[in-house]
Scaffold this active site. Structure first.
Site, PDB file in Angstrom:
ATOM      1  N   PRO A   2       6.969  -1.249   0.928  1.00 22.08           N
ATOM      2  CA  PRO A   2       5.791  -2.329   0.695  1.00 22.08           C
ATOM      3  C   PRO A   2       4.880  -1.776  -0.326  1.00 22.08           C
ATOM      4  CG  PRO A   2       6.420  -2.430   2.839  1.00 22.08           C
ATOM      5  CD  PRO A   2       7.108  -1.184   2.245  1.00 22.08           C
ATOM      6  N   GLU A   3       4.188  -2.131  -1.425  1.00 22.44           N
ATOM      7  CA  GLU A   3       3.547  -1.470  -2.142  1.00 22.44           C
ATOM      8  C   GLU A   3       1.960  -2.087  -1.724  1.00 22.44           C
ATOM      9  OE1 GLU A   3       4.151  -1.023  -6.451  1.00 22.44           O
ATOM     10  OE2 GLU A   3       6.373  -1.478  -5.964  1.00 22.44           O
ATOM     11  N   LYS A  52      -1.256   2.473   0.640  1.00 21.31           N
ATOM     12  CA  LYS A  52      -0.161   2.030   1.524  1.00 21.31           C
ATOM     13  C   LYS A  52      -0.368   2.436   3.241  1.00 21.31           C
ATOM     14  CE  LYS A  52       3.145   2.993  -2.166  1.00 21.31           C
ATOM     15  NZ  LYS A  52       4.442   3.468  -2.330  1.00 21.31           N
TER      16      LYS A  52
END
Length: 295
Positions: A2-3, A52
């Site tokens: 996930p960014e 992140k």
């Protein structure tokens, strides 16, 4: 993985549904039992993200620090006051579309039995959250949280005074390819493979250009476009980098196939010049680019 926009959305959701509430913290899987014991019974004061990294600060000044990595995901559920996405993290579709919203349980009687390897479970009087598969899940002190933050570059989603200049400085002092530098979390926090490919394309930058060869104006444009595209991701819950004029459904919502210029479009014609989009590996990650627009 996930960014940064997904992690910022996670922080916002945690703040909305758990902020100020006393939480029961457990580790059904058992791997986080000692950390859960340090946190359980305390109230969540603040949920924040940097890049992140997710930080949940409790009222006794300990943090739950989570980095989802490639396989981590949070799942949520609760009563009719518990709003937000039902799942953020892996597995993901193209564009990192998250699952949701939470299906409200008007007769909520507590969380369901854990399914799978739940590393940590947070439970309030109105809902619950389960974490699986994260690379990092730790109870840490303020000093340890500060040390993590100190290793990170500026976050485009904070975009604080001086962040743009700091990014330019960090990018231009290195001879490494710009495609690698944009994913170096000590240079720029939160960018992953999708934003990297799309921003470089949108700014017509050759991915193999050394950072030291990027002029200040171009570096500034990379920062500004990253801020804009990631902010859109926070708003929409997915990554869309193309304009409505390119969407096949008439411009209401971008279909996944139309959401990006080059990411996962190798072998297809460039939307701008018609050249076949290329794909190679750099730094053990796939890089997508247009040899016509970016060379």
């Amino acid at each position: 993985m996930p960014e940064g926009h997904s992690v910022h959305r996670l922080a916002r959701q945690f703040q909305d549904v758990f902020g100020g509430r006393r939480l029961d913290v457990s580790s059904p899987q058992g791997r986080f039992a000692a950390g859960a014991e340090l946190l359980t019974g305390h109230s969540l004061v603040e949920a924040t993200a940097h890049g992140k990294q997710l930080f949940l600060r409790f009222d006794h000044e300990l943090f739950l620090h989570v980095h989802l990595g490639l396989y981590g995901a949070w799942n949520f559920g609760g009563d009719d006051s518990f709003t937000g996405a039902s799942s953020i993290g892996a597995p993901r579709r193209i564009g990192e579309r998250e699952a949701g919203p939470v299906a409200a349980e008007t007769e909520y009687t507590g969380p369901p039995a854990p399914v799978g390897a739940v590393r940590v479970r947070l439970v309030s009087d109105h809902g619950w959250a389960d974490l699986r598969g994260a690379t990092t899940c730790a109870a840490i002190t303020p000093a340890e949280a500060a040390a993590v933050m100190g290793r990170l570059g500026p976050d485009p989603l904070h975009n604080r005074p001086g962040d743009r200049e700091e990014f330019i400085r960090r990018l231009r002092r290195r001879k490494t390819a710009v495609a690698l530098l944009l994913m170096d979390q000590s240079v720029l926090a939160g960018v992953g493979n999708i934003y990297r490919a799309e921003v470089l394309f949108r700014q017509a930058v050759d991915p193999w250009t050394p950072g030291s060869n990027i002029d200040e104006e171009t570096a500034g444009r990379l920062w500004d476009d990253t801020v804009a595209t990631m902010s859109d991701g926070v708003r929409d819950g997915r990554i869309v980098t193309t304009p409505p004029a390119l969407w096949s459904d008439g411009g209401a919502v971008a279909p996944d196939a139309d959401a990006h210029f080059v990411y996962k479009r190798d072998g297809l014609p460039c939307r701008a010049c018609g050249t076949v989009v290329g794909m190679t590996e750099i730094g053990a990650r796939k890089l997508y680019w247009c040899p016509g627009c970016q060379m």
